[in-house]
Scaffold this active site. Structure first.
Site, PDB file in Angstrom:
ATOM      1  N   GLY A  20      45.480  25.801  30.702  1.00 54.32           N
ATOM      2  CA  GLY A  20      44.405  26.559  30.078  1.00 54.32           C
ATOM      3  C   GLY A  20      44.056  26.013  28.717  1.00 54.32           C
ATOM      4  N   GLY A  23      41.525  31.604  24.999  1.00 49.55           N
ATOM      5  CA  GLY A  23      42.063  32.953  25.082  1.00 49.55           C
ATOM      6  C   GLY A  23      43.551  33.022  24.848  1.00 49.55           C
ATOM      7  N   SER A 148      49.684  40.242  37.020  1.00 45.21           N
ATOM      8  CA  SER A 148      48.768  41.228  36.445  1.00 45.21           C
ATOM      9  C   SER A 148      49.011  42.557  37.136  1.00 45.21           C
ATOM     10  CB  SER A 148      47.313  40.799  36.661  1.00 45.21           C
ATOM     11  OG  SER A 148      46.410  41.858  36.405  1.00 45.21           O
ATOM     12  N   TYR A 173      40.272  39.247  42.722  1.00 42.22           N
ATOM     13  CA  TYR A 173      41.097  38.792  41.604  1.00 42.22           C
ATOM     14  C   TYR A 173      42.518  39.325  41.736  1.00 42.22           C
ATOM     15  CZ  TYR A 173      43.023  38.638  36.877  1.00 42.22           C
ATOM     16  OH  TYR A 173      43.854  38.436  35.786  1.00 42.22           O
TER      17      TYR A 173
END
Length: 309
Positions: A20, A23, A148, A173
């Site tokens: 990544g 963020g 998550s 997601y």
């Protein structure tokens, strides 16, 4: 006493890799760098990645940072990345599979025809981790997959993993995060059974108050402003705070392989780090083994082939 990044101690001499470039990634990389690790940021945009690393260098004098390019929406790029990493790195102590595409409003696909979120969030990281198994095993590495709370939104339809039927953004997601969580648990089981020496865990940041959240709210006039001003600040954490669960999972001595960690405050969106709740379905070893086999078939990256090299 709640765990904080100051409890990491020195990571001097260790090599960490984080996927990544924006963020939460920035906070994770900065946290590892402050502890003395050499941190490799892996992402698609060299320009963006180097800009982020320059900003961290300004905050963390003496930070040991580097960038490696990989496009997680292109399996050929992932495979080339793993081959180059195996050839060039002698050790990799920590691998954090952080990069993700979140709740796209419309269905799109990777270069290989995978649904974008499933392809980037799960399949690309699966191919990367399995492709790097020899290096990770040699290093007795810690591998962290980002889960998550959204993993509780549903179960797998193995006849439609690419969500070509009815597409619901948050459900799709959530299934990718379920895949990440179950992959972490299955990797731990295989490491223990085959003596790889890898510790595999999952962790999630809760609700990270990133710029992306406000960019999405900006598309909803008036209501977006109300939510962003009066609600979001109370149910979210700044990236630096949100990164603590991931840093804990990546470095703490009392982490249990196969565990899932995150904030334990209000609805597990905020608060100090602890053991995160996990859906019963995510503990099913038969489903995890099937997901592993299907992922090998979709990516063309197979554990036995990699370990036989």
């Amino acid at each position: 006493m709640a765990w904080t990044p100051e409890d990491m101690g020195s990571l001097d001499g260790q090599v960490a890799m984080v996927t990544g470039t924006s963020g939460l990634c920035t906070a994770i990389v900065a946290g590892l760098a402050r502890a003395g690790a050499h941190v490799i940021m892996a992402g698609r945009s060299v320009e963006r990645g180097e800009a982020v690393l320059d900003a961290i260098r300004a905050e963390v004098p003496g930070a040991k940072l580097s960038f490696r390019q990989v496009d997680l929406a292109d399996m050929a790029s992932v495979k080339a990345f793993t081959a180059k990493t195996l050839a060039e790195l002698d050790r990799l102590d920590i691998l954090i599979c952080n990069a993700a595409v979140m709740a796209e409003l419309g269905r799109s696909e990777t270069k290989d025809g995978f649904e974008m979120m499933f392809g980037v969030n799960h399949l690309a990281h699966f191919a990367m981790v399995v492709g790097l198994l020899p290096l990770l095993s040699r290093s007795n590495a810690r591998v962290v997959a980002l889960s998550s709370g959204a993993h509780k939104y549903g179960e797998f339809d193995f006849d439609d993993l690419q969500t070509k039927g009815r597409f619901k953004p948050m459900v799709a997601y959530g299934k990718t995060k379920l895949a990440c969580l179950m992959f972490a648990k299955e990797l731990q089981r295989r490491s223990e059974a085959q003596g790889w020496g890898i510790t595999s865990v999952a962790a999630h940041p809760g609700f990270s108050r990133s710029q992306g959240v406000y960019d999405r709210l900006a598309t909803i006039p008036i209501m977006g402003w109300i939510v962003g001003t009066f609600i979001i600040p109370f149910i979210s954490q700044v990236p630096e705070k949100a990164s603590e669960a991931i840093l804990y999972a990546a470095t703490a001595d009392d982490v249990t392989g196969g565990g899932n960690y995150g904030p334990v405050g209000f609805r597990e969106l905020v608060g100090p780090v602890g053991v995160a709740s996990t859906a019963d379905y995510a503990e099913r070893e038969d489903i995890a083994a099937r997901l592993w086999a299907v992922s090998e078939g979709l990516t063309g990256v197979r554990q036995d082939d990699v370990m036989a090299q």
